[in-house]
Design a protein around this motif. Structure first.
Motif, PDB file in Angstrom:
ATOM      1  N   SER A 130       0.832  -1.173  -0.007  1.00 28.78           N
ATOM      2  CA  SER A 130      -0.038   0.038  -0.080  1.00 28.78           C
ATOM      3  C   SER A 130       0.796   1.372   0.130  1.00 28.78           C
ATOM      4  CB  SER A 130      -0.873  -0.070   1.278  1.00 28.78           C
ATOM      5  OG  SER A 130      -1.832  -1.201   1.357  1.00 28.78           O
ATOM      6  N   THR A 132       2.965   4.256  -2.544  1.00 25.51           N
ATOM      7  CA  THR A 132       2.769   5.143  -3.897  1.00 25.51           C
ATOM      8  C   THR A 132       3.697   6.084  -4.223  1.00 25.51           C
ATOM      9  OG1 THR A 132       1.070   6.678  -4.720  1.00 25.51           O
ATOM     10  CG2 THR A 132       1.949   7.167  -2.528  1.00 25.51           C
ATOM     11  N   SER A 133       3.939   6.138  -5.398  1.00 24.61           N
ATOM     12  CA  SER A 133       4.980   7.075  -5.970  1.00 24.61           C
ATOM     13  C   SER A 133       4.562   8.562  -5.867  1.00 24.61           C
ATOM     14  CB  SER A 133       5.480   6.797  -7.346  1.00 24.61           C
ATOM     15  OG  SER A 133       4.195   6.908  -8.185  1.00 24.61           O
ATOM     16  N   GLN A 205      -1.238  -4.461  -3.280  1.00 22.90           N
ATOM     17  CA  GLN A 205      -2.045  -3.352  -3.253  1.00 22.90           C
ATOM     18  C   GLN A 205      -3.506  -3.770  -3.192  1.00 22.90           C
ATOM     19  OE1 GLN A 205      -1.697   0.225  -3.866  1.00 22.90           O
ATOM     20  NE2 GLN A 205      -4.047   0.400  -3.455  1.00 22.90           N
ATOM     21  N   PHE A 212      -4.980   5.287  -2.241  1.00 21.00           N
ATOM     22  CA  PHE A 212      -4.204   4.991  -3.488  1.00 21.00           C
ATOM     23  C   PHE A 212      -5.212   4.184  -4.363  1.00 21.00           C
ATOM     24  CE2 PHE A 212      -0.701   5.486  -0.221  1.00 21.00           C
ATOM     25  CZ  PHE A 212      -0.583   6.671  -0.059  1.00 21.00           C
ATOM     26  N   ILE A 216      -2.110   3.532  -9.768  1.00 27.38           N
ATOM     27  CA  ILE A 216      -0.731   3.895  -9.322  1.00 27.38           C
ATOM     28  C   ILE A 216       0.290   2.713  -9.264  1.00 27.38           C
ATOM     29  CG2 ILE A 216       0.597   5.091  -7.501  1.00 27.38           C
ATOM     30  CD1 ILE A 216      -1.467   6.832  -6.908  1.00 27.38           C
ATOM     31  N   SER A 217      -0.299   1.628  -8.491  1.00 27.95           N
ATOM     32  CA  SER A 217       0.547   0.439  -8.425  1.00 27.95           C
ATOM     33  C   SER A 217       0.919  -0.096  -9.889  1.00 27.95           C
ATOM     34  CB  SER A 217      -0.276  -0.640  -7.588  1.00 27.95           C
ATOM     35  OG  SER A 217      -0.082  -0.220  -6.101  1.00 27.95           O
TER      36      SER A 217
END
Length: 270
Positions: A130, A132-133, A205, A212, A216-217
């Motif tokens: 879980s 995120t960038s 995720q 998120f 995104i993943s």
């Protein structure tokens, strides 16, 4: 005057080390290849306790309270994932640990992303849970408006259990969480940043994560070389505590934990 790395032992597993401007607490279990475990925001090392017994059969676990969390202090009352990454490297340098594997939940995973980008050769493999960038607007909205009273009951209980210095520590953490909602520098990792990661990476995720979105993943999976994506159906934020989710066995299989015990001589404490 405290030295840069003054250290004291707090119990059979816990230690406190002075790192620059704050005291960092960590716990150590098992032997073999080092496996660093990082909790999520508002949590502490005990978030990993349900997994310690099995993981420590195959690894030397380094379970850390990030700055301002648990028993770790934070005199500057500020938290960024970049600072957290530097903190963890300071501790590992003190412990004489060069290469290692790692797992991080949420903010712990974001800390690992910075670590894997800044010193890519040191992390052999990592599991991002879980993480995120970058912070999408839906996450920023949650962080900006967060207060202790509006947190879900189970999250309030976690804060209470992990804030070893009581209500003042909780207030500081909530304020730092609010501030992250306005920070556009800390988590703003680009495709170029992610492509520099050399660690074998498993991205975990839940498809019902309110922070998120899975997109995104999926994007991180595309840009991080040697990465895999595990989408947990019906999973919310940090969906690894459900007994029906085979997290520990899958993590050990991904990290190659069964073989690490035979390689423990490579990683004897210095």
């Amino acid at each position: 005057m405290k030295t840069k790395y003054a250290s004291k032992k707090t119990n059979s597993f816990g230690h406190t080390v002075q790192i620059n401007d704050f005291e960092m607490y960590y716990e150590e279990y098992g032997d073999g290849k080092p496996l660093v475990l990082l909790h999520g925001f508002g949590g502490c090392s005990q978030n990993w306790h349900p997994f310690i017994s099995k993981l420590s059969e195959n690894y030397r676990l380094i379970v850390i309270d990030m700055r301002g969390h648990g028993y770790s202090t934070n005199p500057v009352n500020k938290f960024t994932h970049q600072d957290s990454a530097n903190d963890v490297f300071f501790l590992l340098d003190k412990l004489g640990i060069d290469s290692f594997s790692a797992m991080g939940m949420s903010s712990g995973g974001m800390t690992l992303l910075h670590m894997a980008i800044n010193q890519p050769k040191r992390i052999d493999s990592m599991i991002l849970i879980s993480a995120t960038s970058y912070f999408p607007e839906q996450a920023r909205a949650i962080m900006r408006r967060a207060s202790f009273e509006t947190l879900p009951q189970e999250v309030r209980e976690m804060y209470r259990e992990c804030a070893k210095r009581g209500d003042e520590q909780i207030r500081q953490l909530i304020a730092q969480f609010n501030a992250l909602g306005e920070n556009y520098d800390d988590m703003s990792l680009t495709e170029q940043d992610l492509s520099a990661i050399t660690a074998q990476t498993l991205i975990v995720q839940g498809d019902c994560d309110n922070f998120f979105p899975i997109e995104i993943s999926e994007s991180m999976k595309r840009f991080i070389p040697n990465s895999e994506l595990w989408i947990i159906s019906g999973g919310e934020h940090v969906p690894i505590y459900d007994a029906k989710i085979p997290f520990t066995s899958k993590a050990l299989k991904f990290l190659g934990g069964i073989d690490n015990k035979t390689q423990s001589d490579r990683y004897l404490k210095k």
